[in-house]
Structure formats: structure tokens, C-alpha cells
Motif scaffolding. Structure first.
Motif, PDB file in Angstrom:
ATOM      1  N   VAL A 119       0.836  -1.206   0.000  1.00 25.77           N
ATOM      2  CA  VAL A 119       0.000   0.000   0.000  1.00 25.77           C
ATOM      3  C   VAL A 119       0.866   1.251   0.000  1.00 25.77           C
ATOM      4  O   VAL A 119       0.583   2.219  -0.715  1.00 25.77           O
ATOM      5  CB  VAL A 119      -0.976  -0.017   1.198  1.00 25.77           C
ATOM      6  N   LYS A 120       1.947   1.239   0.768  1.00 27.47           N
ATOM      7  CA  LYS A 120       2.860   2.395   0.811  1.00 27.47           C
ATOM      8  C   LYS A 120       3.449   2.662  -0.570  1.00 27.47           C
ATOM      9  O   LYS A 120       3.517   3.816  -1.021  1.00 27.47           O
ATOM     10  CB  LYS A 120       3.983   2.134   1.821  1.00 27.47           C
ATOM     11  N   GLU A 121       3.842   1.605  -1.268  1.00 35.89           N
ATOM     12  CA  GLU A 121       4.381   1.764  -2.622  1.00 35.89           C
ATOM     13  C   GLU A 121       3.323   2.344  -3.563  1.00 35.89           C
ATOM     14  O   GLU A 121       3.607   3.241  -4.356  1.00 35.89           O
ATOM     15  CB  GLU A 121       4.866   0.420  -3.166  1.00 35.89           C
ATOM     16  N   ALA A 122       2.094   1.863  -3.472  1.00 39.89           N
ATOM     17  CA  ALA A 122       1.018   2.377  -4.324  1.00 39.89           C
ATOM     18  C   ALA A 122       0.776   3.858  -4.064  1.00 39.89           C
ATOM     19  O   ALA A 122       0.608   4.642  -5.007  1.00 39.89           O
ATOM     20  CB  ALA A 122      -0.261   1.573  -4.097  1.00 39.89           C
ATOM     21  N   LYS A 123       0.778   4.249  -2.810  1.00 41.49           N
ATOM     22  CA  LYS A 123       0.570   5.662  -2.466  1.00 41.49           C
ATOM     23  C   LYS A 123       1.705   6.530  -3.001  1.00 41.49           C
ATOM     24  O   LYS A 123       1.476   7.633  -3.500  1.00 41.49           O
ATOM     25  CB  LYS A 123       0.436   5.827  -0.954  1.00 41.49           C
ATOM     26  N   MET A 124       2.938   6.027  -2.898  1.00 39.53           N
ATOM     27  CA  MET A 124       4.075   6.778  -3.409  1.00 39.53           C
ATOM     28  C   MET A 124       3.998   6.909  -4.931  1.00 39.53           C
ATOM     29  O   MET A 124       4.178   7.985  -5.488  1.00 39.53           O
ATOM     30  CB  MET A 124       5.383   6.087  -2.994  1.00 39.53           C
ATOM     31  N   LEU A 125       3.669   5.806  -5.610  1.00 41.83           N
ATOM     32  CA  LEU A 125       3.554   5.845  -7.068  1.00 41.83           C
ATOM     33  C   LEU A 125       2.429   6.769  -7.528  1.00 41.83           C
ATOM     34  O   LEU A 125       2.521   7.393  -8.585  1.00 41.83           O
ATOM     35  CB  LEU A 125       3.335   4.436  -7.627  1.00 41.83           C
ATOM     36  N   ALA A 126       1.373   6.887  -6.724  1.00 46.40           N
ATOM     37  CA  ALA A 126       0.256   7.756  -7.078  1.00 46.40           C
ATOM     38  C   ALA A 126       0.647   9.226  -7.097  1.00 46.40           C
ATOM     39  O   ALA A 126      -0.024  10.043  -7.725  1.00 46.40           O
ATOM     40  CB  ALA A 126      -0.904   7.532  -6.113  1.00 46.40           C
ATOM     41  N   THR A 127       1.743   9.579  -6.445  1.00 44.64           N
ATOM     42  CA  THR A 127       2.193  10.978  -6.434  1.00 44.64           C
ATOM     43  C   THR A 127       3.046  11.324  -7.648  1.00 44.64           C
ATOM     44  O   THR A 127       3.316  12.497  -7.895  1.00 44.64           O
ATOM     45  CB  THR A 127       3.009  11.288  -5.159  1.00 44.64           C
ATOM     46  N   LEU A 128       3.478  10.308  -8.396  1.00 44.55           N
ATOM     47  CA  LEU A 128       4.360  10.531  -9.539  1.00 44.55           C
ATOM     48  C   LEU A 128       3.561  10.740 -10.822  1.00 44.55           C
ATOM     49  O   LEU A 128       2.582  10.040 -11.074  1.00 44.55           O
ATOM     50  CB  LEU A 128       5.311   9.345  -9.707  1.00 44.55           C
TER      51      LEU A 128
END
Length: 104
Positions: free
Chosen positions: A87-96
Motif C-alpha cells: 500500500v505504501k508503494e502504491a501511495k508513493m507511485l500515485a504521487t508521480l
């Protein structure tokens, strides 16, 4: 859970409906240690999407009749730890936002 109900396949099968029919799985396109990636159709917008399902190899199984994922008691803590990282990775990728990065 009875043995004959578990792990006939680990990935979702074509034509599986997700999110109350919002998405239809077309096919599996890849998998890694933490998940399975599918090509799917988003019905409401009539577009092709990718869906990454959290399914860590060796830490869970799928009940074949309901396609529900279950986690053996011995793997619960590890499953949850990796789920939080997923989930943390998905949230980070969503900012890119970049033409060479798929939007989340």
C-alpha cells in the motif's frame, strides 16, 4: 477449510468481476514475489486498465469457489507487514506523474 476448495489456481481467471462488476479480468500479464498483474476492462469507462493484486507467493492461498484469499495463521504477521509495504508503494507511485510511469 476443506482441501478440495483451495489452490486450484492462484491467479484470478478471465471474466472474473471485481468491485461489484466495475472491472472484468481479461488475463494475467505478470507476477512477482508480492503480487499478480492483470489486464482488465473498466466497464463504466470502457477502457483497458492494469490491476495489481497483492498476493505474496507462499504466504496465502485462494479459495477456488469464492476466489477469497486466505492466510494461514503462521503467515498472518508477515502477510500484513508486506501488505502495508504494498500500500505504501502504491501511495508513493500515485504521487508521480511522468509519461513513462503508469498512473495509479
Amino acid at each position: 477449510m476443506e482441501e478440495n476448495n483451495t489452490i486450484a489456481y492462484k491467479n484470478l481467471q478471465p471474466d472474473t468481476l471485481l468491485c461489484e462488476g466495475k472491472y472484468i479480468i481479461q488475463k494475467k500479464i505478470g507476477e512477482g514475489g508480492f503480487g499478480i498483474t492483470y489486464k482488465a476492462t473498466q466497464k463504466g469507462l470502457n477502457r483497458t486498465v492494469c490491476i495489481k493484486e497483492y498476493f505474496p507467493i507462499g504466504k496465502c492461498a485462494r479459495e477456488t469457489n469464492t476466489q477469497t484469499i486466505f492466510v494461514p495463521e503462521s503467515n498472518v504477521n508477515m502477510f500484513e507487514k508486506y501488505r502495508q509495504a504494498f500500500v505504501k508503494e502504491a501511495k508513493m507511485l500515485a504521487t508521480l506523474h511522468h509519461p513513462n510511469i503508469v498512473e495509479v
